[in-house]
Design a protein around this motif. Structure first.
Motif: not given
Length: 93
Positions: A30, A33-34, A36-37, A81
């Protein structure tokens, strides 16, 4: 000959293990993912800023530094990405 014996004795017994996430790795994933965002958001902001800078440089007649900023932001976004794919290609073999 000695290398073949070592290979048969040790390396062949190890095999090819499949990766398995450790217990509690859902929080780490998680966090990834944060991050990456955040990287994608900062790339969008950087390219938007470089576009505004490009317009200002063209209007004021100054030297053009913003095309390098735009290219750098786009290249950084592509690398960020595709980091998982790159790591799978390098390590996963």
């Amino acid at each position: 000959m000695i290398l073949m014996a070592v290979h048969e004795a040790f390396v062949a017994q190890i095999g090819n293990p499949t990766p398995e996430p450790p217990p509690g790795s859902d929080k780490i994933l998680q966090l990834v993912r944060y991050l990456t965002w955040f990287v994608l958001l900062s790339g969008i902001c950087g390219i938007t800023f470089a576009g505004g800078t490009f317009a200002w440089e063209k209007w004021s007649g100054g030297t053009l530094h913003s095309p390098k900023m735009i290219a750098g932001g786009m290249l950084g976004g592509v690398i960020a990405t595709s980091a998982g794919t790159i790591m799978n290609a390098v390590i996963g073999g």
